[in-house]
Design an enzyme around this catalytic site. Structure first.
Site, short mmCIF file in Angstrom:
data_model
loop_
_atom_site.label_atom_id
_atom_site.label_comp_id
_atom_site.label_asym_id
_atom_site.label_seq_id
_atom_site.Cartn_x
_atom_site.Cartn_y
_atom_site.Cartn_z
N ARG A 54 -65.72 -52.72 41.96
CA ARG A 54 -65.20 -53.89 41.24
C ARG A 54 -64.95 -55.10 42.15
NH1 ARG A 54 -63.96 -49.45 38.35
NH2 ARG A 54 -63.93 -48.63 40.46
N THR A 55 -64.20 -54.86 43.23
CA THR A 55 -63.76 -55.99 44.05
C THR A 55 -64.94 -56.65 44.76
OG1 THR A 55 -61.74 -54.71 44.37
CG2 THR A 55 -61.98 -56.69 45.70
N LYS A 82 -71.54 -48.42 65.96
CA LYS A 82 -71.80 -48.19 67.40
C LYS A 82 -70.52 -48.34 68.20
CE LYS A 82 -76.33 -50.45 66.98
NZ LYS A 82 -76.96 -51.76 67.23
N ARG A 104 -62.06 -56.12 53.10
CA ARG A 104 -61.35 -54.89 52.70
C ARG A 104 -61.37 -53.95 53.91
NH1 ARG A 104 -61.94 -51.27 47.33
NH2 ARG A 104 -60.65 -52.99 46.63
N HIS A 132 -53.14 -55.79 47.74
CA HIS A 132 -54.43 -56.07 47.08
C HIS A 132 -54.13 -57.25 46.15
CE1 HIS A 132 -58.26 -55.68 45.32
NE2 HIS A 132 -58.27 -54.41 44.96
N1 CP Z 1 -59.62 -51.88 41.61
C1 CP Z 1 -60.39 -51.88 42.71
O1 CP Z 1 -60.02 -52.40 43.77
O2 CP Z 1 -61.60 -51.26 42.55
P1 CP Z 1 -62.74 -51.09 43.67
O3 CP Z 1 -62.18 -50.15 44.71
O4 CP Z 1 -63.94 -50.53 42.95
O5 CP Z 1 -63.00 -52.45 44.25
#
Ligand code: CP
Length: 310
Positions: A54-55, A82, A104, A132
């Site tokens: 999603r993100t 590496k 992320r 998040h």
């Molecule tokens: N909700 C969310 O962060 O989903 P993903 O891990 O798929 O990005």
């Protein structure tokens, strides 16, 4: 603010401002002319050191709709494998003169560390158990659109709160916007001293969701449970899963939410997740694109010589 590292540090009016900006993008995204072009000429790097559907996809779509040149760093085939350090990777990305970096990482604080080393805005797409922020914004937007307000609502955030950056960012955003937030978790997954965040903890799921306007379920994050007791799926569903029967205890029109990815039959029954009248799960994903467009627009304004929040 130069970066978006968390909800922590944002004023309530700033959160509301981002939601208002995102609201306008929802309308654009529902039309057929989705291209805006205000980030034309800018380069966006998405560097995801942890898996995402999603993100990552919504940040990519958001950047493309705004006209940015979007590049996804393929971590699995990168020189990270590496042994290149996080800071060397950050300096390498920075040397390519990006205008916005989305990161992320599985380590809490890693995104803030990178943000200190680069010359452009950094957006946190999830760092370990920490924050998040765009997830909390998209959740707040979903609630506001479905319920017409956030202030005064009772929101129960249920499940693996201990390992959840989604829970943490949502607690910060929803309490800032005036919601009454409850957290519901088994003792092993309840963070210590969580009351200090202005929430009411419940160890009993039935009591925790009683009369709630919103029931937000969390994924059981087995990958973060190193050495800890891991409940079986059946046991977890029985005591902390959102079943159709249990949902009856929540408010009459309680909204069901889950950030995804879901463990069906563990923290949520399929019946409930797929109930189009109660569940906002796919709408949360839709709001994700709008929120990320708003955040990237706002955070690149100074760079583009546009007046605004950042
Ligand atoms: N909700 C969310 O962060 O989903 P993903 O891990 O798929 O990005």
């Amino acid at each position: 603010h130069r970066h978006l590292l968390g909800i922590n540090g944002l004023q309530p009016w700033e959160i509301t401002y981002l939601l208002d900006e995102a609201e306008a993008w929802v309308t654009v995204n529902r039309g057929t002319a989705k291209h805006d072009g205000r980030l034309s000429g800018l380069t966006q790097i998405n560097a995801f050191f942890e898996n995402s559907t999603r993100t990552l996809l919504s940040f990519e779509i958001a950047g493309k709709r705004l006209g940015a040149d979007v590049v996804n760093m393929a971590v699995a085939s990168s020189s990270v494998k590496k042994g290149e350090t996080l800071l060397d990777t950050a300096l390498t990305l920075n040397a390519m003169r990006p205008d916005v970096i989305v990161i992320r990482h599985d380590a809490s604080g890693a995104v803030a560390l990178i943000a200190e080393k680069v010359d452009c805005p950094v957006l946190n797409a999830g760092d370990g158990r920490h924050e998040h922020p765009t997830q909390a914004l998209l959740d707040a937007l979903t609630i506001r659109r479905r319920k017409g307000r956030i202030e005064g609502l009772t929101v129960a955030i249920c499940g693996d709160v201990l390992h959840s950056r989604v829970a943490r960012s949502n607690i910060l955003a929803l309490t800032a916007l005036g919601a009454n937030v409850r957290v519901v978790a088994p003792p092993t997954l309840m963070p210590p001293a969580i009351e200090a965040m202005g929430v009411t903890p419940f160890l009993d799921m039935d009591r925790g969701i009683e009369g709630a306007d919103v029931v937000m379920m969390l994924r059981l994050q087995r990958e973060r449970m190193t050495g800890a007791y891991v409940p079986s799926s059946r046991e977890y569903l029985a005591f902390y899963g959102l079943t159709r029967e249990r949902l009856e205890r929540a408010g009459k029109n309680a909204l069901v939410m889950h950030p995804g990815p879901m463990n069906r039959g563990v923290e949520i029954e399929s019946h409930v997740a797929d109930d189009i009248h109660r569940s906002a799960i796919t709408e949360q994903v839709e709001m994700g694109v709008a929120v990320r467009m708003a955040c990237m627009d706002v955070l690149t304004r100074a760079r583009r010589g546009v007046e605004g929040w950042a």
